[in-house]
Design a protein around this motif. Structure first.
Motif, PDB file in Angstrom:
ATOM      1  N   GLY A   1       2.455 -13.361  -8.341  1.00 13.87           N
ATOM      2  CA  GLY A   1       1.746 -12.318  -9.071  1.00 13.87           C
ATOM      3  C   GLY A   1       0.565 -11.746  -8.325  1.00 13.87           C
TER       4      GLY A   1
ATOM      5  N   ASP B   1      -4.841  -6.475 -13.012  1.00 20.26           N
ATOM      6  CA  ASP B   1      -5.459  -5.245 -13.523  1.00 20.26           C
ATOM      7  C   ASP B   1      -6.973  -5.266 -13.380  1.00 20.26           C
ATOM      8  OD1 ASP B   1      -3.110  -3.784 -14.848  1.00 20.26           O
ATOM      9  OD2 ASP B   1      -2.982  -5.759 -15.799  1.00 20.26           O
TER      10      ASP B   1
ATOM     11  N   ASP C   1      -3.959  -6.113 -20.333  1.00 23.12           N
ATOM     12  CA  ASP C   1      -4.393  -6.404 -18.965  1.00 23.12           C
ATOM     13  C   ASP C   1      -4.052  -7.814 -18.522  1.00 23.12           C
ATOM     14  OD1 ASP C   1      -5.636  -3.919 -18.303  1.00 23.12           O
ATOM     15  OD2 ASP C   1      -7.346  -4.460 -19.560  1.00 23.12           O
TER      16      ASP C   1
ATOM     17  N   ASP D   1      -9.060   0.059   1.023  1.00 16.94           N
ATOM     18  CA  ASP D   1      -8.546  -0.575  -0.191  1.00 16.94           C
ATOM     19  C   ASP D   1      -9.078   0.134  -1.432  1.00 16.94           C
ATOM     20  OD1 ASP D   1      -7.015  -2.565   1.004  1.00 16.94           O
ATOM     21  OD2 ASP D   1      -8.685  -3.979   1.096  1.00 16.94           O
TER      22      ASP D   1
ATOM     23  N   LYS E   1      -6.049   2.609  -3.121  1.00  9.96           N
ATOM     24  CA  LYS E   1      -5.514   1.977  -4.330  1.00  9.96           C
ATOM     25  C   LYS E   1      -6.151   2.532  -5.603  1.00  9.96           C
ATOM     26  CE  LYS E   1      -4.884  -2.534  -4.188  1.00  9.96           C
ATOM     27  NZ  LYS E   1      -5.152  -3.976  -3.925  1.00  9.96           N
TER      28      LYS E   1
ATOM     29  N   GLN F   1      -1.686  -9.435  -6.115  1.00  6.12           N
ATOM     30  CA  GLN F   1      -1.756  -7.983  -6.005  1.00  6.12           C
ATOM     31  C   GLN F   1      -1.144  -7.287  -7.229  1.00  6.12           C
ATOM     32  OE1 GLN F   1      -1.047  -6.423  -1.947  1.00  6.12           O
ATOM     33  NE2 GLN F   1      -0.598  -8.548  -1.369  1.00  6.12           N
ATOM     34  N   SER F   2      -1.173  -7.996  -8.363  1.00  8.30           N
ATOM     35  CA  SER F   2      -0.707  -7.393  -9.610  1.00  8.30           C
ATOM     36  C   SER F   2      -1.733  -7.581 -10.721  1.00  8.30           C
ATOM     37  CB  SER F   2       0.633  -7.993 -10.037  1.00  8.30           C
ATOM     38  OG  SER F   2       0.489  -9.371 -10.352  1.00  8.30           O
TER      39      SER F   2
ATOM     40  N   LEU G   1      -6.092  -6.807  -6.636  1.00 10.62           N
ATOM     41  CA  LEU G   1      -5.959  -5.734  -7.619  1.00 10.62           C
ATOM     42  C   LEU G   1      -4.781  -4.821  -7.306  1.00 10.62           C
ATOM     43  CD1 LEU G   1      -9.722  -4.816  -7.985  1.00 10.62           C
ATOM     44  CD2 LEU G   1      -8.255  -5.727  -9.805  1.00 10.62           C
ATOM     45  N   LYS G   2      -4.066  -4.463  -8.339  1.00 13.05           N
ATOM     46  CA  LYS G   2      -2.995  -3.486  -8.169  1.00 13.05           C
ATOM     47  C   LYS G   2      -3.582  -2.085  -8.154  1.00 13.05           C
ATOM     48  CE  LYS G   2      -1.521  -2.827 -12.984  1.00 13.05           C
ATOM     49  NZ  LYS G   2      -0.465  -3.167 -13.959  1.00 13.05           N
ATOM     50  N   ARG G   3      -2.772  -1.098  -7.888  1.00 12.32           N
ATOM     51  CA  ARG G   3      -3.247   0.287  -7.866  1.00 12.32           C
ATOM     52  C   ARG G   3      -3.859   0.648  -9.220  1.00 12.32           C
ATOM     53  NH1 ARG G   3      -1.744   3.096  -3.443  1.00 12.32           N
ATOM     54  NH2 ARG G   3      -0.077   2.202  -2.148  1.00 12.32           N
TER      55      ARG G   3
ATOM     56  N   GLY H   1      -6.583  -0.641 -10.299  1.00  9.15           N
ATOM     57  CA  GLY H   1      -7.256  -1.813 -10.843  1.00  9.15           C
ATOM     58  C   GLY H   1      -8.761  -1.645 -10.941  1.00  9.15           C
TER      59      GLY H   1
END
Length: 367
Positions: free
Chosen positions: A252, A257, A194, A298, A302, A254-255, A275-277, A279
Motif C-alpha cells: 500500500g 491520502d 481517507d 514530488d 503529484k 504510495q497510496s 502520498l498518492k497524487r 495527497g
C-alpha cells in the motif's frame, strides 16, 4: 451534588521555569502565592497536568531558529530571544503546564458564580490570548501561567465543564495532545474515505490522532516501535509498521491520502513519497528535527498539499469536549509522577520510555 469548596490557601506548591536550558531550570517551590482571578477569569484547583513536548521544547529553547536538532535539544541557545514557540521572549519565571484538569474554586468579575465546583479542562491553544489577528493565539503555560501548580488561573471562556467517567488523571492527559491531533485532522480535512499514515503513533499526539481518525472512519496505518505496537492497535490503528521498517516497500506504499506527522526529520522525504497524487501532508511537530529535505518535484508533480497546524479554531476544542462528554475518547496514561518529581517525569518523556502520556499530580492542599 457538588462538594462544599475547601478554603483557598494563601500559598501553593508549583514549578517555576526560571530560564531556558536543562532540567535544572525547573524550580519546585512550596511558597508560591495562590493567584486571584481577574475579570473574566476562574481559579482552578489543579488535579492533574500532562507532560507535553511543548513544555519541554519551551524549557530547552528548542523553538529558537538557532536549534536544528531533535526535540528537546538545547542547542546552546541559553536565553535566546526567539526560544519560545511564538518567537517572542518568554516572560520568566513562568509556571508551565499546557494540560489542565481541575475544579473551579473561585471566579472573577463577570463570571457566573454557579461555575464554582465545575470539573473542567482548559483549552491549551487560546485565541483569547492573541491580539485578534488571523491565526493569532497564545498558549496556556507559555503566554500565561499554566497547570504545573496546585492552583492556576484560566480565562473562563477557555475553561470547559466536563461530565464523564474519565478519571482526573485521564482528563489531565487530554487537552494539548488531543486538540493538537484534532487540529491536524480538521486542517487536512480527514474523512472516512481517507487512508492515513500517522507517524510517532505511540506518543501522546500520535495516539490521539489514531483515536480521532478512527472516530471519523478513516483507515489508519500507524508507525511505532515494536514494543509499543499493541498499544497503538488498541487505540484503533488498522496496521502498525515498525519505525525502522522500509516504508516504501510496505503493502500500500504510495497510496496514502493523508500523512499526519509530528516527527519530520530524516523521514520527512519518505512521508512525502508515501502520498498518492493529490495527497495531503499535515504537521504539528518535528520531534526528530525541524530541518528536512524536500524534492519539490514530488510536491508539484503529484499535486500535493502541505499544511502546518498550530492555530486552532473554536471547532477544535469544542470537538474534544464533545468526544469526552460522549465517552468516545480514553487516553492511555502509562505513568504518573508527583509534581515534585517533574524532572524525572520529563526525563522519562524525552527518553520515550512509555507509550501514550505521562501525567503530573500536584499534592493535596494539606501536603
Amino acid at each position: 451534588m457538588r462538594p462544599t469548596p475547601r478554603p483557598i490557601p494563601q500559598t501553593m506548591h508549583g514549578v517555576l521555569l526560571i530560564g531556558h536550558g536543562g532540567l535544572d531550570k525547573l524550580d519546585y517551590r512550596t511558597d508560591l502565592a495562590v493567584p486571584k482571578p481577574g475579570a473574566g477569569e476562574v481559579l482552578i484547583r489543579v488535579h492533574a497536568a500532562g507532560v507535553n513536548n511543548t513544555d519541554i521544547n519551551t524549557r530547552t529553547g528548542w523553538y529558537s531558529k538557532a536549534v536544528t536538532g531533535a526535540s528537546g535539544d538545547e542547542g546552546g541557545t541559553g536565553e535566546a530571544e526567539d526560544a519560545s514557540w511564538s518567537g517572542t521572549p518568554l516572560q520568566l519565571p513562568r509556571i508551565q503546564g499546557a494540560d489542565c484538569c481541575g475544579t473551579i474554586v473561585a471566579v472573577g468579575e463577570g463570571v457566573d458564580e454557579a461555575r464554582v465546583g465545575e470539573r473542567v479542562i482548559v483549552a491549551s491553544m487560546q485565541a483569547s490570548l492573541g491580539d485578534g489577528g488571523a491565526f493569532d493565539l497564545g498558549t496556556f503555560g507559555s503566554e500565561r501561567d499554566g497547570a504545573f501548580a496546585q492552583y492556576c488561573i484560566a480565562i473562563a471562556v477557555e475553561t470547559h465543564a466536563v461530565d464523564t467517567d474519565l478519571s482526573d488523571i485521564e482528563l489531565g492527559a487530554i487537552p494539548c495532545a488531543f486538540s493538537t491531533a484534532e487540529g491536524m485532522l480538521q486542517r487536512a480535512g480527514v474523512t472516512g474515505a481517507d487512508r492515513i499514515f500517522v507517524t510517532g503513533a505511540s506518543g501522546g499526539v500520535g495516539m490521539a490522532a489514531v483515536q480521532q481518525a478512527r472516530l471519523r472512519g478513516a483507515r489508519i496505518v500507524a508507525q511505532a516501535s515494536g514494543s509499543k505496537a499493541a498499544a497503538v492497535r488498541e487505540a484503533g490503528a488498522d496496521d502498525v509498521v515498525d519505525r525502522d521498517a522500509d516504508l516504501l516497500t510496505h503493502p500500500g506504499a504510495q497510496s496514502i491520502d493523508v500523512v499526519v506527522d509530528v516527527v519530520a526529520g530524516p523521514e520527512f522525504a519518505t512521508s512525502i513519497a508515501l502520498l498518492k497524487r493529490g495527497g495531503r501532508y499535515v504537521t504539528a511537530g518535528a520531534i526528530a528535527g525541524p530541518m528536512v529535505e524536500l524534492d519539490v518535484r514530488d510536491l508539484y508533480l503529484k499535486d500535493l498539499s502541505l499544511f502546518g497546524s498550530t492555530f486552532q479554531p473554536p471547532s477544535v476544542f469544542a470537538a474534544i469536549v464533545e468526544y469526552v462528554n460522549s465517552g468516545r475518547l480514553r487516553p492511555l496514561v502509562s505513568k504518573t509522577y508527583p509534581l515534585s518529581e517533574i524532572r524525572a517525569a520529563q526525563d522519562a518523556f524525552m527518553a520515550k520510555t512509555y507509550p501514550g502520556k505521562i501525567v503530573l499530580l500536584p499534592p493535596a492542599d494539606d501536603a
